[in-house]
Design a protein around this motif. Structure first.
Motif, short mmCIF file in Angstrom:
data_model
loop_
_atom_site.label_atom_id
_atom_site.label_comp_id
_atom_site.label_asym_id
_atom_site.label_seq_id
_atom_site.Cartn_x
_atom_site.Cartn_y
_atom_site.Cartn_z
N ASP A 1 27.54 -31.08 8.73
CA ASP A 1 27.05 -31.21 7.17
C ASP A 1 28.05 -29.98 6.00
OD1 ASP A 1 25.03 -29.95 7.68
OD2 ASP A 1 23.87 -31.03 7.38
N GLY A 2 28.23 -28.91 7.19
CA GLY A 2 28.58 -28.08 6.35
C GLY A 2 27.44 -27.51 5.20
N SER A 3 26.47 -27.41 6.14
CA SER A 3 24.58 -26.93 5.91
C SER A 3 25.10 -25.49 6.67
CB SER A 3 23.26 -27.21 5.86
OG SER A 3 23.58 -28.45 7.39
N ARG A 4 24.07 -24.24 6.73
CA ARG A 4 24.00 -23.41 7.17
C ARG A 4 22.45 -22.91 7.40
NH1 ARG A 4 26.35 -19.32 3.08
NH2 ARG A 4 28.68 -19.34 4.26
N MET A 5 22.26 -22.42 9.34
CA MET A 5 21.70 -22.40 9.98
C MET A 5 20.94 -20.84 10.38
SD MET A 5 19.61 -25.27 13.02
CE MET A 5 18.04 -24.92 13.29
N LEU A 6 19.81 -20.37 9.74
CA LEU A 6 19.41 -19.49 10.23
C LEU A 6 18.28 -19.59 11.22
CD1 LEU A 6 18.86 -16.99 7.09
CD2 LEU A 6 20.38 -16.27 8.84
N ILE A 7 18.56 -18.22 12.60
CA ILE A 7 18.08 -18.48 13.73
C ILE A 7 17.21 -17.29 14.36
CG2 ILE A 7 17.08 -19.50 16.24
CD1 ILE A 7 19.58 -21.42 14.24
N GLN A 8 16.77 -16.73 14.11
CA GLN A 8 16.02 -16.09 15.09
C GLN A 8 14.75 -15.55 16.78
OE1 GLN A 8 16.61 -12.89 14.50
NE2 GLN A 8 15.23 -11.61 13.76
N VAL A 9 15.01 -15.40 17.58
CA VAL A 9 14.90 -15.62 18.64
C VAL A 9 14.26 -14.65 18.66
CG1 VAL A 9 15.33 -16.36 20.94
CG2 VAL A 9 16.73 -17.15 19.17
N CYS A 10 12.43 -14.83 19.48
CA CYS A 10 11.85 -14.21 19.83
C CYS A 10 10.28 -14.87 20.69
CB CYS A 10 11.39 -13.48 18.87
SG CYS A 10 9.30 -12.49 18.91
N GLU A 11 10.58 -13.96 21.81
CA GLU A 11 10.09 -14.74 22.92
C GLU A 11 8.44 -15.02 22.78
OE1 GLU A 11 10.29 -14.39 27.75
OE2 GLU A 11 10.44 -12.44 26.74
N SER A 12 7.73 -13.97 22.56
CA SER A 12 6.17 -13.99 21.19
C SER A 12 5.96 -13.11 21.21
CB SER A 12 5.14 -13.60 23.00
OG SER A 12 4.61 -13.87 21.77
N MET A 13 6.02 -14.56 19.35
CA MET A 13 5.12 -13.67 17.91
C MET A 13 3.48 -12.99 18.22
SD MET A 13 7.68 -14.84 15.06
CE MET A 13 6.44 -16.11 14.67
N ALA A 14 2.08 -13.71 19.42
CA ALA A 14 1.87 -12.78 19.44
C ALA A 14 1.31 -11.39 19.29
CB ALA A 14 1.64 -12.46 21.39
N ASP A 15 2.20 -10.20 19.13
CA ASP A 15 1.92 -8.87 18.88
C ASP A 15 2.21 -9.19 17.39
OD1 ASP A 15 1.51 -5.63 19.12
OD2 ASP A 15 3.86 -6.24 18.23
N THR B 1 10.39 -19.76 19.69
CA THR B 1 9.52 -18.35 20.97
C THR B 1 10.03 -19.14 22.01
OG1 THR B 1 7.75 -20.11 20.32
CG2 THR B 1 8.51 -17.93 18.76
N ARG B 2 8.85 -18.98 22.81
CA ARG B 2 8.95 -18.95 24.65
C ARG B 2 7.70 -20.40 23.94
NH1 ARG B 2 8.93 -17.32 29.53
NH2 ARG B 2 8.21 -18.86 31.24
N GLY B 3 6.64 -20.99 23.14
CA GLY B 3 5.94 -21.79 22.93
C GLY B 3 5.29 -21.48 22.06
N GLU B 4 5.27 -21.19 20.98
CA GLU B 4 4.56 -20.78 19.61
C GLU B 4 5.35 -21.44 18.79
OE1 GLU B 4 3.07 -16.40 19.27
OE2 GLU B 4 5.15 -16.57 20.91
N SER B 5 4.66 -22.06 18.05
CA SER B 5 4.70 -22.85 16.93
C SER B 5 3.64 -23.00 15.67
CB SER B 5 4.85 -24.13 17.10
OG SER B 5 3.06 -24.88 17.30
N GLU B 6 4.41 -22.83 14.61
CA GLU B 6 3.57 -22.41 13.02
C GLU B 6 4.32 -22.52 12.10
OE1 GLU B 6 1.74 -18.16 11.29
OE2 GLU B 6 2.79 -17.82 13.26
N LYS B 7 3.96 -23.03 10.79
CA LYS B 7 4.91 -23.18 9.35
C LYS B 7 4.17 -21.77 9.12
CE LYS B 7 5.84 -27.30 8.18
NZ LYS B 7 6.51 -28.24 7.33
N ILE B 8 4.76 -20.98 8.56
CA ILE B 8 4.89 -19.94 7.73
C ILE B 8 5.34 -20.21 5.74
CG2 ILE B 8 5.15 -17.77 7.23
CD1 ILE B 8 5.34 -17.47 9.88
N SER B 9 4.84 -20.37 5.32
CA SER B 9 5.00 -20.53 3.74
C SER B 9 5.33 -18.92 2.85
CB SER B 9 3.82 -21.01 2.67
OG SER B 9 3.87 -22.61 3.69
N LEU B 10 6.74 -19.30 2.52
CA LEU B 10 7.45 -17.84 1.66
C LEU B 10 7.02 -18.15 0.53
CD1 LEU B 10 10.22 -16.86 4.07
CD2 LEU B 10 7.62 -16.14 4.06
N GLY B 11 7.75 -17.56 -0.61
CA GLY B 11 7.94 -17.75 -2.02
C GLY B 11 8.57 -18.67 -2.31
N GLY B 12 9.62 -18.29 -1.87
CA GLY B 12 10.84 -19.08 -1.68
C GLY B 12 11.43 -19.85 -0.87
#
Length: 446
Positions: free
Chosen positions: A365-379, A406-417
């Motif tokens: 649809d012309g939109s862009r998707m930004l993806i970061q891959v990280c096995e775990s964000m426990a640290d 991530t491998r198994g984590e889920s979360e929603k992080i709100s930023l200013g923008g």
């Protein structure tokens, strides 16, 4: 030869089709054009053709109106020296009443082994009431000569090994409905199996040693039949050494200069131009894929280091030395192939402060998707690093959302923008529908 072809036609029309697991790829024929299905070998192209034939039969088309030939059949070897016109002669000698009266559905598997097949298919489309479907080794179906000889009478579609959704179909798990707690646990367990086995249909359900052996045979066939034989490579050891280095460095950066230097250190005299050709051929054969940096300047995008990914993450584990590839790289490769199924426009991104983002993908649809891959964000330090990099990229690209897989984590992080969604890989894989568009990277209309 005519009698042999007649025998093959009749044998097939009387046989029961082995259609396997229905694929979620919606390839649509276009009037007046041959439908060309391209992809890595053993990804399921031939079986998909059988599924299309079964749909025709289920819709009321008679088996007599379907002609299917697999050109790897030893009995058709003589066709390499004869005119392909004998195929029509054989068919209409069986069914003379259908000539110019009924629509005939032609399915040609591995037709590229026959020299001069393009003019034959072109003539079929011009002179017969027909629909033509073709599959073949991708490296041999993508040559520019086809574009010239077919004169725009073919449309290419991509096929890949099983997506995670198709793997769930194989397991008999319905992923299209709302997931109950029990179903979610089944999906998560299946995802761990998918991480282990990959997407090639033949290896699904095989025990580990058989899977590795099968993968290694695929790898050898890909290198020798789709690359070395196809391109007449004079020094095949240079290509195979390069292929092994690349798969050992899956999800890592490379440059043509560094690869040329590596081959030189092994005693190969492959110039930079040859290395560039090898990389192009790997991608044409759907074996290894290059991802460039996201930059408005094509020149800068081409001169910056690039990243390499493989068609299948489990194939990497079966053919690599295992020294450099880690589980994080494999997860990143798995995310790449999920993205590649829906878009050929995938890049990595560097922020103005030098922070690297794994993927920016342009969707249909012309939109862009930004993806970061990280096995775990426990640290906490890891989490801060990944979130900061993604937030910077979102701000620079004026995007309100970003994703961390991530491998198994889920979360929603709100930023200013905006918002960053942290999602487990299995859920990320289920968020996509298959790409129904004809491919554009592979010459589009041939």
């Amino acid at each position: 030869m005519i009698e042999t072809i007649k025998e093959i036609i009749l044998d097939f029309q009387q046989s029961k089709l082995k259609t396997g697991i229905p694929r979620r790829t919606a390839i649509r024929p276009v009037l007046g054009k041959a439908t060309v299905c391209i992809g890595v070998r053993r990804c399921g192209k031939s079986t998909y053709m059988l599924q299309l034939m079964q749909k025709l039969l289920d819709s009321g088309i008679r088996s007599e109106n379907i002609l299917c030939l697999n050109f790897f059949d030893d009995r058709l070897h003589a066709l390499r020296h004869d005119s392909l016109g004998v195929i029509l002669e054989a068919y209409f000698s069986i069914y003379p009443e259908k000539k110019n009266k009924e629509k005939i559905y032609f399915f040609f598997d591995e037709i590229q082994v026959i020299p001069g097949w393009e003019p034959f298919v072109d003539r079929l489309l011009r002179t017969e009431e027909c629909e033509v479907h073709i599959t073949g080794s991708s490296a041999q179906m993508l040559s520019k000569e086809i574009a010239t000889q077919m004169r725009g009478r073919a449309l290419s579609w991509e096929m890949f090994p099983f997506s995670f959704k198709e793997f769930l179909d194989f397991k008999g798990i319905d992923s299209d409905e709302t997931l109950s707690t029990k179903k979610r646990l089944m999906v998560q367990k299946a995802f761990e199996e998918y991480r282990e086995t990959g997407g090639f249909p033949e290896v699904a359900g095989l025990e580990r040693m058989l899977r590795i052996k099968t993968h290694q045979e695929y790898w050898s066939a890909m290198l020798f039949r789709d690359l070395i034989e196809r391109h007449g490579i004079a020094h095949p050891k240079a290509l195979t050494d390069l292929a092994h280095w690349l798969v050992d460095n899956t999800a890592s950066l490379y440059s043509v200069n560094s690869l040329t230097g590596y081959l030189k250190s092994l005693g190969h005299k492959a110039p930079k131009s040859a290395v560039s050709d090898y990389l192009t051929w790997f991608e044409d054969a759907y074996i290894l894929f290059t991802v460039r940096i996201f930059d408005a300047s094509l020149a800068r995008s081409n001169t910056n280091p690039k990243k390499i990914y493989c068609i299948d993450h489990a194939l990497v584990t079966s053919v690599s030395s295992g020294i450099l590839v880690n589980s994080g790289h494999l997860l990143e490769n798995l995310v790449f192939t999920a993205l590649r199924r829906i878009s050929p426009d995938i890049f990595y991104y560097k922020t103005k402060t030098g922070k690297e983002l794994d993927f920016i993908a342009k969707l249909r649809d012309g939109s862009r998707m930004l993806i970061q891959v990280c096995e775990s964000m426990a640290d906490p330090q890891t989490k801060k690093r990944e979130v900061t990099a993604l937030a910077e990229a979102m701000a620079e690209l004026k995007l309100s959302t970003g994703t961390i897989v991530t491998r198994g984590e889920s979360e929603k992080i709100s930023l200013g923008g905006g918002t960053i969604e942290v999602v487990p890989a299995w859920r990320f894989m289920l968020s996509f529908t298959e790409n129904f568009q004809p491919t554009s990277r592979c010459h589009g209309v041939l």
